[in-house]
Design a protein around this motif. Sequence first.
Motif, PDB file in Angstrom:
ATOM      1  N   HIS A  28       0.805  -1.225   0.000  1.00  0.00           N
ATOM      2  CA  HIS A  28       0.000   0.000   0.000  1.00  0.00           C
ATOM      3  C   HIS A  28       0.835   1.270   0.000  1.00  0.00           C
ATOM      4  CE1 HIS A  28      -3.308  -2.728   1.008  1.00  0.00           C
ATOM      5  NE2 HIS A  28      -4.111  -1.755   0.604  1.00  0.00           N
ATOM      6  N   LEU A  29       2.155   1.133  -0.155  1.00  0.00           N
ATOM      7  CA  LEU A  29       3.010   2.306  -0.017  1.00  0.00           C
ATOM      8  C   LEU A  29       2.600   3.448  -0.937  1.00  0.00           C
ATOM      9  CD1 LEU A  29       6.617   0.906   0.463  1.00  0.00           C
ATOM     10  CD2 LEU A  29       5.140   2.044   2.118  1.00  0.00           C
ATOM     11  N   ARG A  46      -5.246  -5.726   5.192  1.00  0.00           N
ATOM     12  CA  ARG A  46      -4.683  -7.067   5.063  1.00  0.00           C
ATOM     13  C   ARG A  46      -5.466  -7.902   4.064  1.00  0.00           C
ATOM     14  NH1 ARG A  46      -3.145  -7.605  10.271  1.00  0.00           N
ATOM     15  NH2 ARG A  46      -5.119  -8.521  10.894  1.00  0.00           N
ATOM     16  N   THR A  47      -6.806  -7.812   4.116  1.00  0.00           N
ATOM     17  CA  THR A  47      -7.571  -8.635   3.168  1.00  0.00           C
ATOM     18  C   THR A  47      -7.305  -8.187   1.738  1.00  0.00           C
ATOM     19  OG1 THR A  47      -9.437  -7.230   3.749  1.00  0.00           O
ATOM     20  CG2 THR A  47      -9.467  -9.487   4.572  1.00  0.00           C
ATOM     21  N   ALA A  48      -7.167  -6.870   1.536  1.00  0.00           N
ATOM     22  CA  ALA A  48      -6.850  -6.392   0.178  1.00  0.00           C
ATOM     23  C   ALA A  48      -5.544  -7.015  -0.289  1.00  0.00           C
ATOM     24  CB  ALA A  48      -6.743  -4.870   0.171  1.00  0.00           C
ATOM     25  N   ALA A  49      -4.553  -7.048   0.594  1.00  0.00           N
ATOM     26  CA  ALA A  49      -3.260  -7.615   0.236  1.00  0.00           C
ATOM     27  C   ALA A  49      -3.387  -9.108  -0.036  1.00  0.00           C
ATOM     28  CB  ALA A  49      -2.247  -7.365   1.352  1.00  0.00           C
ATOM     29  N   GLY A  78      12.755 -13.446  -4.768  1.00  0.00           N
ATOM     30  CA  GLY A  78      11.644 -13.832  -5.630  1.00  0.00           C
ATOM     31  C   GLY A  78      10.311 -13.449  -5.020  1.00  0.00           C
ATOM     32  N   ASP A  79      10.153 -13.762  -3.734  1.00  0.00           N
ATOM     33  CA  ASP A  79       8.898 -13.439  -3.067  1.00  0.00           C
ATOM     34  C   ASP A  79       8.680 -11.927  -2.979  1.00  0.00           C
ATOM     35  OD1 ASP A  79       8.169 -16.010  -2.815  1.00  0.00           O
ATOM     36  OD2 ASP A  79       8.624 -16.233  -0.686  1.00  0.00           O
ATOM     37  N   GLN A  80       9.748 -11.188  -2.736  1.00  0.00           N
ATOM     38  CA  GLN A  80       9.600  -9.730  -2.690  1.00  0.00           C
ATOM     39  C   GLN A  80       9.075  -9.221  -4.027  1.00  0.00           C
ATOM     40  OE1 GLN A  80      12.938  -7.477  -1.314  1.00  0.00           O
ATOM     41  NE2 GLN A  80      12.938  -8.454   0.691  1.00  0.00           N
ATOM     42  N   ILE A  88       4.691  -7.222  -7.510  1.00  0.00           N
ATOM     43  CA  ILE A  88       3.771  -7.422  -8.640  1.00  0.00           C
ATOM     44  C   ILE A  88       2.333  -7.416  -8.132  1.00  0.00           C
ATOM     45  CG2 ILE A  88       3.037  -9.012 -10.439  1.00  0.00           C
ATOM     46  CD1 ILE A  88       5.952 -10.027 -10.529  1.00  0.00           C
ATOM     47  N   ALA A  89       2.113  -8.134  -7.037  1.00  0.00           N
ATOM     48  CA  ALA A  89       0.755  -8.194  -6.484  1.00  0.00           C
ATOM     49  C   ALA A  89       0.262  -6.793  -6.128  1.00  0.00           C
ATOM     50  CB  ALA A  89       0.737  -9.100  -5.251  1.00  0.00           C
ATOM     51  N   ALA A  90       1.174  -5.934  -5.693  1.00  0.00           N
ATOM     52  CA  ALA A  90       0.775  -4.577  -5.321  1.00  0.00           C
ATOM     53  C   ALA A  90       0.164  -3.837  -6.509  1.00  0.00           C
ATOM     54  CB  ALA A  90       1.966  -3.812  -4.770  1.00  0.00           C
TER      55      ALA A  90
END
Lengths: 496, 323
Positions: free
Chosen positions: A100-101, A118-121, A145-147, A152-154
Amino acid sequence: MPELRLSGIVKTFGPARALDRAALSLRGGEVHALMGENGAGKSTLIRILAGLESADSGEVTLDGALLRLGSPDLAKTAGFQFLHQENHVVPALSVAENMHLSRPYPQRFGLVHWTKLRTAAVDALGQLGASHIDARSVMGSLGAGDQMLVRIAATLLDDGDAPWAYVMDEPTAALSGAEAERLFKAIAALKATGAAILYVSHRMDEVMRLADRITVLRDGAHVATRDRAATNRDKIIRDMTGRDMTDLFPRHTATSGPPALLVRDLRAGGLGPLSFAVAEGEILGVAGLSGSGREVLLRALIGAVTRAGDLQLRGVPLAANPAGAWAQGLAYVPPERRTEGVMPRRALAETIALPHLARLSRLGFVQRRKTAGLVRRLAQDVRLKASGPDQPIAELSGGNQQKVLFARALAGDPAILLLDEPTRGVDVGAKFDIYTLIRDLAARGTAVIVASSDLPELIGLSDRIAILNAGRISQILPADGLTEAALLTACYQKES
Amino acid sequence: MASFLRHYGSLIGMAAIVVFFWIALPDTFMTLRNWLNISQQLSMLIVVAVTMTVVMVMGDFDLSVGAMASLSGVVAAVLFAQGLPVPVALAVALAVGLLGGIANGVLVSLIGILPFVATLATMTMFSGAAFLVSGGKTIFGRDIPQEFADFARSGLPLGTWGGNLVVLPALTLVAAVVTLLVWIVLEHTIYGRRLYAIGGNADAARLAGVKVAQLRLSAFAFTGMGAALAGIMYASRVASANPVQGDGLMLTAIAAVFLGMTATRDGQPNVLATVAGVVTLGVMDNGLTQLQVDSYVRQVLVGAIILLAVSISALGRRAIRLR
Ligand SMILES: Nc1ncnc2c1ncn2[C@@H]1O[C@H](COP(=O)(O)OP(=O)(O)OP(=O)(O)O)[C@@H](O)[C@H]1O
Ligand SMILES: [Mg+2]
């Protein structure tokens, strides 16, 4: 379908011309690949679109109407969503907050609505098929990789006004094959909704698979925009470089030197016990899914993490800290160039010379002439695109920053060369140069250990490939004749 | 033009300040005697600021230098009073600086406390120790050996000018030697280049084989020694020592390094720039005093000028964003 057009974009930095009448068009419902060598101006063009940089001249229109850019807010209003090349995360904040930055936190009664945040994330991560990432965990605890998946998910977060264009600058550079597949699925889903995706990558196969159209920039100028059906890998490379490129990987030269590095019962942070040997002149690849210990292995070898075990370099015990290891002739290219590799504001020559200062000085005094000579030679070897040795690294393009780190590891023929994702973000032509340099070094007796998520690279470059699974070496395969599919299968197999 | 201003704006500003006082004080300001006088007044500050630059190069700083200067001054004076020979007393005072610096270094680099917190705590401790050692009193008069007090009054005769003997003050000479030494160490030795690398990116430096913890520790030791030396110089100049006399050095030294940073091309600390910063602050102090500006007004003016310089350079640099 909306259509974005950029034309005649010029951008100069002092005397250097990053963009020289660049042009691009982007239509809703297409995946458009933007390609070009390192330093061709791709990221600069994207940064202009994002309002992070302003063009000297040029025109941007959306559906024929002139579009005003110049600030991130304007870009957002115009419906753009960005994933920039350099990894900007706040390691101390949670995954959900990091996502959400760049947008307003959901609020209730003027306070942050944590559950909604949190649910949005969680939803966005799920959309990307990355539900294994806990939205509450601290960003800094995740692997590279996870970062990247989080970032990307953001871009997929739903905050009311759905963007119509997604701009992704080298999203897969830090991803493994399986992780990239998830991204491709998400891209296909976005495309189906009529969104446009502008996609930058140096990985030819994924571009050929994803893209509907391909635009190539060279030295900041528009070279060509073609439909994928009307082009192919060789044509694109020719557009990018102006030269023909046939074989990407240099020939293997048979080697069986004496062992250079002997590792017995190595243990470090969830890794091991591991035992293996690398011969002088040999290139050992390291493959493994994320979480297999691939990320830790090279760090343990250079001594950046605490480790136990018996490690010997040509019969001498190996120092357990980076300073001692470099002094004994190890050289290391870390996987995260921005945080672990470069000194962004300092002259690029300083980053190159740093591990070699002892050799470049007499009685503790650094010899400027000798240092300058070394830097000049190495910069030439890797075809660095920079205005000079004093240019701050932050001003170089991503791929050129990577070349700086690689160049520094080459200096003085190391006994062992440790490479973690050595060609991350490097263009096709420069990759070829780097592979050749690695081969040459091996031919002169250097033992090379290369960990990479790029399977073709591992197969093409290595003599043998060690497969890591749950912290152990499950098998070591000869690379000759190995297929990507076979290697991937091996990665999933437990010890046989 | 803009980039010219960005690069040289601070230097031009510094020169403008000198020119201003030259015009305002035509008879007394631009004289050799006044400048030698300024150089002597500033010598302690130069030593503190220049050795402070060593830690600031790594992105750290040391709040304890002022208290350390006070402590080393009273330690030397108390030992004089006990009748110890001057060289022994001075060696002990310097050793106190070294140990204090090492303590800071251990706290910051081995234990991992933020420099702000660690040196704030040691500042309090050093200050308390100075009171303890001196019993809270000023040590002066017969307790201070004549040869020690004479040192600050002595100097290197440079020749005659206008019928007067021109002497380079001994304290100025000490400051010059320290400056030269630190400049050579930071700019031309492996040690200095590694400190700069730590400032550029400590993690990357470690992975490139720099012994970050050791270097950080040693840099703090360097700064502690510099502070102790400045405290001794101060005691010699006023031929006395009290437990607070060096305290004012700390803020001014940090201000001087920051002021200097605005004059460098890359905006990073650098010894010569630090000296330029010290001189600017000193010149303002000297000139405003001669103009008989009230000392409180002087403080406000000096603070405002530091802010102005730093703001201009920050605005100039905003263009150079990190990617
Ligand atoms: N702030 C800056 N100052 C000076 N030069 C810059 C700056 N930003 C970019 N450049 C130069 O502009 C050119 C284009 O850089 P850009 O980052 O757009 O390349 P790119 O195509 O994204 O390359 P890569 O594939 O390596 O990411 C490079 O030569 C780079 O050095
Ligand atoms: Mg780029």
